[in-house]
Write a protein that holds these residues in place. Structure first.
Motif, PDB file in Angstrom:
ATOM      1  N   GLU A 273      32.259  37.264  41.852  1.00  0.00           N
ATOM      2  CA  GLU A 273      31.489  37.423  40.615  1.00  0.00           C
ATOM      3  C   GLU A 273      29.988  37.287  40.885  1.00  0.00           C
ATOM      4  OE1 GLU A 273      32.716  34.787  37.486  1.00  0.00           O
ATOM      5  OE2 GLU A 273      31.029  35.328  36.207  1.00  0.00           O
ATOM      6  N   LYS A 274      29.609  36.302  41.681  1.00  0.00           N
ATOM      7  CA  LYS A 274      28.183  36.119  41.989  1.00  0.00           C
ATOM      8  C   LYS A 274      27.651  37.309  42.775  1.00  0.00           C
ATOM      9  CE  LYS A 274      27.469  31.154  41.854  1.00  0.00           C
ATOM     10  NZ  LYS A 274      27.498  29.908  42.639  1.00  0.00           N
ATOM     11  N   GLU A 275      28.435  37.779  43.723  1.00  0.00           N
ATOM     12  CA  GLU A 275      28.024  38.946  44.509  1.00  0.00           C
ATOM     13  C   GLU A 275      27.795  40.139  43.578  1.00  0.00           C
ATOM     14  OE1 GLU A 275      27.651  39.548  47.969  1.00  0.00           O
ATOM     15  OE2 GLU A 275      27.537  37.356  48.099  1.00  0.00           O
ATOM     16  N   LEU A 276      28.732  40.286  42.647  1.00  0.00           N
ATOM     17  CA  LEU A 276      28.652  41.418  41.721  1.00  0.00           C
ATOM     18  C   LEU A 276      27.433  41.301  40.816  1.00  0.00           C
ATOM     19  CD1 LEU A 276      30.046  43.964  40.550  1.00  0.00           C
ATOM     20  CD2 LEU A 276      31.220  42.439  38.949  1.00  0.00           C
ATOM     21  N   ARG A 277      27.234  40.099  40.287  1.00  0.00           N
ATOM     22  CA  ARG A 277      26.082  39.913  39.393  1.00  0.00           C
ATOM     23  C   ARG A 277      24.777  40.126  40.150  1.00  0.00           C
ATOM     24  NH1 ARG A 277      27.475  37.865  34.396  1.00  0.00           N
ATOM     25  NH2 ARG A 277      29.511  36.855  34.275  1.00  0.00           N
ATOM     26  N   ALA A 278      24.732  39.639  41.389  1.00  0.00           N
ATOM     27  CA  ALA A 278      23.516  39.814  42.186  1.00  0.00           C
ATOM     28  C   ALA A 278      23.265  41.301  42.432  1.00  0.00           C
ATOM     29  CB  ALA A 278      23.660  39.073  43.509  1.00  0.00           C
ATOM     30  N   MET A 279      24.339  41.990  42.767  1.00  0.00           N
ATOM     31  CA  MET A 279      24.215  43.407  43.054  1.00  0.00           C
ATOM     32  C   MET A 279      23.746  44.176  41.815  1.00  0.00           C
ATOM     33  SD  MET A 279      27.409  45.786  44.106  1.00  0.00           S
ATOM     34  CE  MET A 279      27.349  47.497  43.629  1.00  0.00           C
ATOM     35  N   ALA A 280      24.338  43.851  40.671  1.00  0.00           N
ATOM     36  CA  ALA A 280      23.963  44.548  39.431  1.00  0.00           C
ATOM     37  C   ALA A 280      22.489  44.307  39.116  1.00  0.00           C
ATOM     38  CB  ALA A 280      24.846  44.068  38.279  1.00  0.00           C
ATOM     39  N   GLN A 281      22.038  43.080  39.376  1.00  0.00           N
ATOM     40  CA  GLN A 281      20.637  42.750  39.102  1.00  0.00           C
ATOM     41  C   GLN A 281      19.710  43.529  40.029  1.00  0.00           C
ATOM     42  OE1 GLN A 281      18.144  40.843  40.771  1.00  0.00           O
ATOM     43  NE2 GLN A 281      16.795  40.839  38.979  1.00  0.00           N
ATOM     44  N   VAL A 282      20.023  43.495  41.321  1.00  0.00           N
ATOM     45  CA  VAL A 282      19.181  44.164  42.315  1.00  0.00           C
ATOM     46  C   VAL A 282      19.128  45.675  42.059  1.00  0.00           C
ATOM     47  CG1 VAL A 282      18.978  44.746  44.768  1.00  0.00           C
ATOM     48  CG2 VAL A 282      19.544  42.410  44.086  1.00  0.00           C
ATOM     49  N   GLU A 283      20.296  46.219  41.756  1.00  0.00           N
ATOM     50  CA  GLU A 283      20.358  47.677  41.647  1.00  0.00           C
ATOM     51  C   GLU A 283      20.134  48.164  40.218  1.00  0.00           C
ATOM     52  OE1 GLU A 283      23.819  49.171  43.647  1.00  0.00           O
ATOM     53  OE2 GLU A 283      23.485  47.882  45.392  1.00  0.00           O
ATOM     54  N   GLY A 284      19.932  47.240  39.313  1.00  0.00           N
ATOM     55  CA  GLY A 284      19.691  47.625  37.930  1.00  0.00           C
ATOM     56  C   GLY A 284      20.874  48.336  37.289  1.00  0.00           C
ATOM     57  N   ILE A 285      22.087  47.876  37.628  1.00  0.00           N
ATOM     58  CA  ILE A 285      23.283  48.493  37.029  1.00  0.00           C
ATOM     59  C   ILE A 285      23.517  47.852  35.670  1.00  0.00           C
ATOM     60  CG2 ILE A 285      25.768  48.868  37.291  1.00  0.00           C
ATOM     61  CD1 ILE A 285      25.323  48.608  40.329  1.00  0.00           C
ATOM     62  N   ASP A 286      23.657  48.696  34.659  1.00  0.00           N
ATOM     63  CA  ASP A 286      23.811  48.182  33.304  1.00  0.00           C
ATOM     64  C   ASP A 286      25.300  48.093  32.971  1.00  0.00           C
ATOM     65  OD1 ASP A 286      23.425  47.406  30.709  1.00  0.00           O
ATOM     66  OD2 ASP A 286      23.127  49.463  29.977  1.00  0.00           O
ATOM     67  N   ILE A 287      25.856  46.913  33.103  1.00  0.00           N
ATOM     68  CA  ILE A 287      27.282  46.748  32.839  1.00  0.00           C
ATOM     69  C   ILE A 287      27.554  45.320  32.383  1.00  0.00           C
ATOM     70  CG2 ILE A 287      27.873  46.052  35.211  1.00  0.00           C
ATOM     71  CD1 ILE A 287      30.381  47.924  34.818  1.00  0.00           C
ATOM     72  N   ARG A 288      28.543  45.164  31.507  1.00  0.00           N
ATOM     73  CA  ARG A 288      28.902  43.827  31.058  1.00  0.00           C
ATOM     74  C   ARG A 288      29.857  43.209  32.077  1.00  0.00           C
ATOM     75  NH1 ARG A 288      31.178  45.075  26.376  1.00  0.00           N
ATOM     76  NH2 ARG A 288      29.337  46.183  25.674  1.00  0.00           N
ATOM     77  N   ILE A 289      29.515  42.055  32.600  1.00  0.00           N
ATOM     78  CA  ILE A 289      30.353  41.406  33.613  1.00  0.00           C
ATOM     79  C   ILE A 289      30.925  40.117  33.027  1.00  0.00           C
ATOM     80  CG2 ILE A 289      30.394  40.329  35.900  1.00  0.00           C
ATOM     81  CD1 ILE A 289      27.937  42.124  36.600  1.00  0.00           C
ATOM     82  N   HIS A 290      32.261  39.978  33.097  1.00  0.00           N
ATOM     83  CA  HIS A 290      32.901  38.748  32.630  1.00  0.00           C
ATOM     84  C   HIS A 290      33.622  38.051  33.773  1.00  0.00           C
ATOM     85  CE1 HIS A 290      31.955  39.724  28.559  1.00  0.00           C
ATOM     86  NE2 HIS A 290      32.692  40.827  28.560  1.00  0.00           N
ATOM     87  N   GLY A 291      33.711  36.747  33.659  1.00  0.00           N
ATOM     88  CA  GLY A 291      34.411  35.986  34.700  1.00  0.00           C
ATOM     89  C   GLY A 291      34.322  34.508  34.403  1.00  0.00           C
ATOM     90  N   LYS A 292      34.032  33.731  35.427  1.00  0.00           N
ATOM     91  CA  LYS A 292      33.942  32.274  35.248  1.00  0.00           C
ATOM     92  C   LYS A 292      32.583  31.863  34.710  1.00  0.00           C
ATOM     93  CE  LYS A 292      36.447  31.937  39.555  1.00  0.00           C
ATOM     94  NZ  LYS A 292      37.769  31.355  39.362  1.00  0.00           N
ATOM     95  N   MET A 293      31.559  32.633  35.123  1.00  0.00           N
ATOM     96  CA  MET A 293      30.207  32.157  34.834  1.00  0.00           C
ATOM     97  C   MET A 293      29.878  32.263  33.347  1.00  0.00           C
ATOM     98  SD  MET A 293      28.414  33.573  38.291  1.00  0.00           S
ATOM     99  CE  MET A 293      26.900  32.652  38.149  1.00  0.00           C
ATOM    100  N   ASP A 294      30.631  33.102  32.632  1.00  0.00           N
ATOM    101  CA  ASP A 294      30.455  33.106  31.178  1.00  0.00           C
ATOM    102  C   ASP A 294      31.652  32.456  30.482  1.00  0.00           C
ATOM    103  OD1 ASP A 294      32.141  35.150  31.860  1.00  0.00           O
ATOM    104  OD2 ASP A 294      31.268  36.634  30.500  1.00  0.00           O
ATOM    105  N   GLY A 295      32.425  31.685  31.251  1.00  0.00           N
ATOM    106  CA  GLY A 295      33.403  30.787  30.633  1.00  0.00           C
ATOM    107  C   GLY A 295      34.770  31.361  30.292  1.00  0.00           C
ATOM    108  N   HIS A 296      35.076  32.580  30.711  1.00  0.00           N
ATOM    109  CA  HIS A 296      36.376  33.140  30.347  1.00  0.00           C
ATOM    110  C   HIS A 296      37.506  32.678  31.271  1.00  0.00           C
ATOM    111  CE1 HIS A 296      34.667  35.573  27.235  1.00  0.00           C
ATOM    112  NE2 HIS A 296      33.795  36.108  28.076  1.00  0.00           N
TER     113      HIS A 296
END
Ligand code: SF4
Ligand code: SF4
Lengths: 624, 197
Positions: free
Chosen positions: A304-327
């Protein structure tokens, strides 16, 4: 022989294998030459299988003294150009970490696979650390299988990737995969090279600072290559279609796949098997057209962290859910219920969770206990009596260690006050001896003694720590399933081996007050502990008596069935046996009479001594 | 086909894992997919042992709550302990011979009457009870109680493997000199449940 089926040469044969058994089969199909380990659940069966089949398969296998040594042995194997494998439980990698980090720098010639068996939910561990982070710290490629079949197939790929990159591969399993049994289809067995040859290249193998600097740059380059391999690997694959994405790995994949299928969820699932370096190109491709993606992984939010980091770096606009938002939870292993609840919460679904509720009845717990006949019980009982008589029972700090004897934490023994890790009984005892004025007593088993206690005992001698150290020597590594260790005359291949004498070792490092006693003899054991308590300075008591299960197995084979029972005419119902000695074979009937369950009693006879039953009421059952 | 879920629950030393491996062996011989979880804690024996198995198209070796077709209880309290795995169509086969935990024999906890446990399970599930130890004794060896349970399981309507296939698997999975007594134990368990149904 129990594990003969592992060596069945027939390709296409289907066997019902444990994940751990499948790992061995996979390694043998990959031409394994050398393997090393220190036993630890949930990885233990890998070693048990190799102990049984290695010699026949032409593989060198050893139970190393500890995980660090095991890591070094396997690294040297790989440096000599032969395929090598080392395996341990997750915390074992902590012990091996120093060597582990450097193997990434110096690299390998023959394939090197490092298996870590993580234990989410701590079925048999002191923590549930997520060892995927080790792949990141060390900069090592990592794979995560989901099933026995995958474990078998992936091991082969791990060796190939290791050789292609010249790097070790971290192979991360979890209890549910190690201890999952499933259908495994065999491939061809491949004989490994019996011996390697080490080609000298100090600039490559000796990371003095001037060499190490270049090594780090090389390693980072290799990781770029590895990422490309991960992105094109068939181990990272997409299943299903839908406008919701799910990224998952390991055991969590199994629950996701079943839930998606069973409930007809329209989702595109990216199943990652090659998880470090994070296959960004593959993931980028996967995310195309998706608005929402859910990451389902056990323990830490690594992907999840890898994905969020990647989305931030690459400016990918997508909703990411997992542990970090409590699901999803960050602790314990996942189950189909956890996955359903998480998906319900992340995606607003309404999947049914849970079964039928039956009427509540309070049922007794069944905590693990020291076995009937266990020599540790006798040791704890004798020590308790001595310390109580000296009025220092409650004052004394008991440091303990990892083994069956950790159960000394239970009532009525209560002799486990502090525990960190393998060997901490000795190291922490030194600390308590210096930090307090309380009496200090440490407990470790024979295998643990060799594993990590010796440096700490040297420390105790040199720094004059006043403590008693007890080696509960039951002649085996009992808790993980009776593997041999350096104190026994047998090695990993099953050959005769020199057995190290614990008494000589402790005398050799300068401890003078050393006694060896048979804990089954309670009177003698008490006397030895009385002397140890009276001695000023460090003393060691080795309580030596083989594990009751080994004795049972031998007696069963020989047709010996000794049993004890309570003579009701002599029993005064003082309950010393039940309450203070507490062998699980004892029970009280409704009227308060004390009896011994013949199915549980293993005939050790310890309870028949006057030191347990002062009235001599416990007698051997005479065969008619 | 919806995966067939079996939850085996007993106490260390009862042969729970041997019993489940017999079923697994039979499933493989038939060419069915089968997955199973074997989780054991730190004690060598005397603790609870649970094995979960799914036969058919399943990847997860954990039986989802509510989806056990059978709860095979080798011991009454242990059968009760896994009741959350049961759903509307679950059958519980329970051996009624209790194994008293040490916590009870030292007087710290109490063991509820077996009838009470059976009663609670009966409110939600179809329950078949038998004395596996009694039948094992009849077969001639107390250690075959686990195979009595396997025989009992085989007699359930809807169980995906037939009697002959299961007996073949028993032959493969038990040591040669104990095959005969185990087959007898299997038959006794099988007949007992056939009679009850
Ligand atoms: S210690 Fe001896 S006298 Fe006391 S309850 Fe036990 S058997 Fe009876
Ligand atoms: S002889 Fe006594 S102490 Fe030993 S197993 Fe039997 S009841 Fe327990």
């Amino acid at each position: 022989m129990k594990y003969d089926m592992i060596l069945d040469p027939t390709p296409g044969r289907k066997a019902f294998l444990l994940g751990n058994e499948a790992v061995v089969r996979g390694a043998l199909e990959a031409g394994l030459s050398l393997a090393s380990t220190y036993p630890g659940t949930p990885s233990s069966e890998i070693g048990n299988v190799l102990h049984a089949v290695a010699k026949k398969a032409g593989v060198y296998f050893e139970f190393s003294t500890n995980e660090k040594v095991a890591m070094e042995v396997a690294a040297a194997g790989a440096a000599s150009g032969i395929r090598s494998m080392v395996f341990f439980k997750h915390v074992g990698l902590n012990v091996a970490a120093d060597a582990f980090m450097s193997t990434a720098y110096v690299g390998v010639r023959g394939g090197l696979v490092v298996i870590t068996a993580d234990d989410p939910s701590m079925h048999s561990s002191q923590n549930e650390q997520d060892n995927r982070y080790y792949a990141q710290i060390a900069q090592m490629p990592m794979m995560e299988p989901s099933s026995p079949q995958e474990a078998k197939d992936m091991i082969k790929e791990a060796f190939e990737i290791s050789e292609k990159l010249g790097l070790p591969v971290l192979f991360r399993m979890t209890t549910r995969v190690n201890h999952m049994r499933g259908v495994v289809e065999y491939g061809e067995l491949v004989k490994g090279k019996p011996k390697g040859r080490f080609e000298k290249a100090p600039s490559r193998y000796v990371p003095v600072p001037s060499n190490a600097r270049g090594m780090h740059i090389r390693l980072l380059k290799k990781m770029e290559e590895a990422e490309e391999m991960a992105s094109t690997s068939h181990l990272n694959r997409v299943e299903g279609e839908g406008d919701v994405g799910i990224i998952t790995s390991g055991a969590a994949y199994n629950y996701v796949a079943d839930v998606v299928e069973e409930h007809g969820i329209r989702a595109r699932v990216l199943k990652l098997g090659f998880t470090h370096p994070f296959p960004r190109a593959r993931v980028r491709e996967f995310l195309k057209g998706l608005k929402t993606v859910v990451v389902v992984e056990e323990l830490e939010p690594y992907m999840e962290k890898e994905l969020r980091a990647m989305a931030q770096v690459e400016g990918i606009d997508i909703r990411i859910h997992g542990k970090m938002d409590g699901h999803f939870p960050r602790h314990y292993e996942y189950t189909p219920e956890v996955v359903k609840r998480g998906l319900n919460s992340a995606l607003g679904l309404n999947l049914p969770v849970g079964g039928v509720k039956v009427r509540e009845i309070t049922v007794p717990s069944r905590p693990p206990v020291l076995c009937p006949g266990c020599p540790h019980r006798a040791t704890y009982y004798a020590i308790g009596a001595v310390l109580r008589a000296k009025k220092i029972r409650d004052e004394t700090i008991f440091t303990t260690d990892i083994g069956c004897y950790t159960l000394g934490i239970q009532k009525p023994y209560e002799m486990a006050d502090y525990l960190l890790c393998m060997g901490s009984s000795a190291g922490a005892a030194c600390g308590f001896a210096k930090a307090t004025d309380q009496p200090v007593m440490g407990f470790a088993g024979d295998s643990t003694f060799f594993h990590a206690c010796i440096p700490a005992l040297i420390n105790a001698v040199h720094n004059r720590a006043n403590m008693i150290f007890v080696v509960l020597d039951n002649r085996t590594t009992a808790m993980t399933g009776h593997q041999p260790h350096p104190g026994l005359p047998i090695d990993g291949l099953g050959d005769e081996a020199p057995a190290l004498d614990i008494e000589k070792v402790v005398r050799g490092i300068g401890i003078e007050h050393v006694e060896v006693v048979d804990p089954y003899d309670i009177k003698e054991t008490k006397a030895a502990f009385r002397r140890a308590v009276e001695h000023n300075g460090i003393s060691v008591v080795i309580t030596r008596r083989e594990c009751a299960l080994i004795m049972d197995a031998r007696n069963r084979k020989a047709g010996i069935f000794r049993k004890y029972d309570v003579n009701q005419d002599m029993c005064t119902r003082c309950y010393n046996c039940v309450e203070n000695f507490a062998c699980p074979a004892f029970y009280r009937d409704e009227e308060g009479g004390v009896h011994i369950n013949p199915y549980l009693c293993d005939g050790c006879g310890v309870c028949s001594q006057r030191d347990v039953c002062p009235f001599g009421a416990i007698e051997e059952v005479k065969k008619e | 086909m919806r995966p067939y879920g079996i939850v085996y629950a007993g106490v260390g030393g009862q042969g729970v894992l041997t019993a489940s491996s017999i079923v697994g062996e039979a499933a493989i011989r038939r060419g069915l997919n089968v997955v199973m979880s074997e989780i054991h804690g730190m004690a060598q024996r005397g603790g609870s042992v649970v094995a979960e198995m799914r036969i058919g198209n399943a990847r997860s070796s954990i039986v989802p709550e509510g989806e056990a077709d059978v709860i095979l209880g080798f011991e009454p309290v242990e059968a009760y302990r896994v009741a959350h795995k049961g759903g509307e169509n679950t059958t519980v086969i329970m051996s009624t011979d209790p194994i008293i935990p040490f916590t009870v024999s030292v007087g710290k906890e109490t063991y509820p009457p077996v009838e009470e446990l059976v009663g609670a399970l009966q409110e939600k599930f179809r329950v078949v009870t038998l004395s596996a130890v009694g039948l094992a004794r009849k077969a001639g060896n107390l250690l075959t109680a686990n195979v009595v349970m396997v025989g009992a399981l085989t007699a359930l309507p809807g169980f995906p493997l037939d009697r002959e296939e299961m007996m073949e698997a028993v032959k493969v999975r038990v040591p040669p000199r104990f095959v005969e007594v185990n087959l007898k134990a299997f038959e006794l368990g099988y007949e007992e449940v056939s009679r009850c149904l």
